[in-house]
Design a protein around this motif. Structure first.
Motif, PDB file in Angstrom:
ATOM      1  N   LYS A   2     -27.669 -52.331  72.930  1.00  5.43           N
ATOM      2  CA  LYS A   2     -26.766 -53.685  72.732  1.00  5.43           C
ATOM      3  C   LYS A   2     -27.779 -54.350  71.747  1.00  5.43           C
ATOM      4  O   LYS A   2     -28.696 -54.582  71.963  1.00  5.43           O
ATOM      5  N   VAL A   4     -27.738 -57.658  68.950  1.00  4.74           N
ATOM      6  CA  VAL A   4     -27.162 -58.986  68.651  1.00  4.74           C
ATOM      7  C   VAL A   4     -27.612 -59.251  67.203  1.00  4.74           C
ATOM      8  O   VAL A   4     -28.842 -59.227  66.834  1.00  4.74           O
ATOM      9  N   GLU A  31     -23.781 -50.907  70.767  1.00  6.67           N
ATOM     10  CA  GLU A  31     -22.805 -51.976  70.660  1.00  6.67           C
ATOM     11  C   GLU A  31     -23.128 -53.167  69.845  1.00  6.67           C
ATOM     12  O   GLU A  31     -24.339 -53.367  70.081  1.00  6.67           O
ATOM     13  N   ARG A  33     -22.883 -57.086  68.377  1.00  9.21           N
ATOM     14  CA  ARG A  33     -22.114 -58.078  68.721  1.00  9.21           C
ATOM     15  C   ARG A  33     -23.033 -59.072  67.533  1.00  9.21           C
ATOM     16  O   ARG A  33     -24.119 -59.552  67.564  1.00  9.21           O
ATOM     17  N   SER A  53     -13.099 -65.421  65.258  1.00 11.65           N
ATOM     18  CA  SER A  53     -13.518 -64.030  65.711  1.00 11.65           C
ATOM     19  C   SER A  53     -12.726 -62.959  65.334  1.00 11.65           C
ATOM     20  O   SER A  53     -11.645 -62.930  65.041  1.00 11.65           O
ATOM     21  N   TYR A  56     -16.051 -57.250  65.662  1.00  9.09           N
ATOM     22  CA  TYR A  56     -17.561 -57.259  66.028  1.00  9.09           C
ATOM     23  C   TYR A  56     -18.269 -58.852  65.749  1.00  9.09           C
ATOM     24  O   TYR A  56     -19.206 -58.917  66.307  1.00  9.09           O
ATOM     25  N   LEU A  58     -18.456 -62.574  66.481  1.00 10.33           N
ATOM     26  CA  LEU A  58     -17.979 -63.951  67.346  1.00 10.33           C
ATOM     27  C   LEU A  58     -18.358 -65.094  66.958  1.00 10.33           C
ATOM     28  O   LEU A  58     -19.547 -65.469  66.774  1.00 10.33           O
ATOM     29  N   HIS A  79     -26.508 -64.723  74.743  1.00  9.85           N
ATOM     30  CA  HIS A  79     -26.569 -63.595  73.741  1.00  9.85           C
ATOM     31  C   HIS A  79     -27.868 -62.826  73.869  1.00  9.85           C
ATOM     32  O   HIS A  79     -27.760 -61.591  73.609  1.00  9.85           O
TER      33      HIS A  79
END
Length: 379
Positions: A2, A4, A31, A33, A53, A56, A58, A79
């Protein structure tokens, strides 16, 4: 894994990059974000921010203090703890960066910087820049805007093998298509509506209108160019705090045409009408719009250019003059008086533009993330 990526705000030109990265990373089982804040007051007027948003990205409400010098994302910690790897803009203003540094020291989280490496518009001797330089190596990977930024980070003692040069870019494919779709008769009509003669020699400035762009320099140099070449016309496209300066000057000088902000077909027509892209002040990603439209860039040798100035090759795809109006004006006049040189520069600008694309930037970014994970598995 994941991942960010923190952004202080979501600019329209960044959306295609994150879409491509998100798709590639999803295909590899990761993934993505992208957590974006809301723009401060001085950014809202530019009209280039995305405030909703998407797949992908936010977008969250964030808080700006001290006239935009301090940025707070209320849910940043959520996050950070969700992610296996965090990528954040290298800037002193982000409060979440200090949490990331602390968590890294405690062995809780790994993170990467991405950005310019230094504030080229700031004072390198200021205490803020000294802090930025001191913290620049306190991360687990570096995504540098350009190779020059990568070289700078390496001089600070950061390992070369942990630096990825992105070749910062924008998505020029749609703009290239729009330019190609404008036929000669449409370009002629565009000029006619602006009362521009068919034999005019046109220079174009397109960008935000603010002090770092040295618009007073540009306008004064344009007067000198026009004195030596009465067929010279300057188109100015954009908006910003110095709009009044440009509007007042253009009212007194009919050969200067202020068009305001243009988009889509109208922007393409302005670029296709021109022969040179004129920006004596700060040069950033606009250089890629110029190259996409086969326009050589004419700028001046100042200290506060953005890293993308590296894409300019003096005498090949543009010219960098001494930072004086007379020198700048003479360079433009000389190029306009040398059709073979101008034609070759335009071909070279087009070639240079093909090397910098959003596709290549996304691939470099994803490859850097993969290399980080690979190195982690080896440790």
């Amino acid at each position: 894994m994941k991942i960010v990526i923190f952004q202080p705000m979501l600019k329209q030109y960044r959306v295609p990059l994150f879409e491509r990265m998100g798709q590639q990373l999803t295909e590899q089982g990761h993934e993505l974000r992208v957590v974006c804040g809301s723009p401060p007051a001085h950014e809202q007027s530019k009209g280039d921010n995305v405030i909703s948003s998407n797949r992908y990205c936010l977008v969250e409400n964030s808080h700006w203090f001290m006239n935009g010098k301090l940025h707070f994302l209320p849910h940043a910690l959520t996050h950070i703890f969700w992610a296996d790897f965090v990528i954040t803009e290298q800037a002193n203003k982000h409060i979440h960066n200090y949490f990331l540094i602390m968590f890294r020291m405690l062995g809780i989280k790994n993170f990467s910087y991405w950005g310019h490496g230094q504030n080229r518009q700031g004072n390198p001797d200021s205490w803020l820049e000294k802090i930025k330089k001191m913290l620049a190596t306190q991360c687990d990977w570096w995504f540098a805007y350009t190779q020059g930024v990568a070289n700078y980070i390496a001089t600070l003692g950061y390992p070369d093998q942990k630096i990825t040069a992105l070749n910062n870019s924008i998505d020029t494919s749609e703009f290239k298509k729009l330019i190609a779709e404008q036929p000669p008769d449409k370009v002629a009509e565009f000029k006619r509506q602006l009362d521009i003669d068919y034999n005019a020699r046109i220079g174009l400035f397109c960008g935000s209108l603010y002090a770092d762009k040295k618009l007073d320099f540009l306008l004064n140099a344009a007067l000198l160019i026009h004195q030596k070449n009465p067929n010279f016309v300057l188109l100015i496209v954009g908006n910003g705090n110095d709009r009044t300066l440009v509007e007042d000057f253009s009212k007194r000088q009919p050969f200067i045409k202020y068009l305001g902000p243009l988009f889509g077909e109208q922007k393409a027509l302005a670029f296709k009408s021109a022969e040179l892209f004129l920006c004596p002040g700060l040069v950033g990603l606009a250089i890629l719009d110029a190259f996409t439209a086969t326009l050589p860039l004419i700028t001046s040798n100042i200290a506060n250019h953005s890293p993308e100035i590296e894409y300019l090759q003096h005498g090949f795809n543009g010219v960098m003059t001494a930072p004086f109006e007379d020198d700048y004006a003479q360079a433009v006049v000389d190029i306009l008086n040398a059709p073979e040189i101008l034609l070759q520069m335009r071909k070279n600008a087009q070639t240079s533009g093909s090397h910098f694309s959003i596709e290549n930037m996304a691939e470099h970014f994803v490859a850097g993330i993969q290399n980080y994970f690979k190195l982690q598995r080896q440790m």
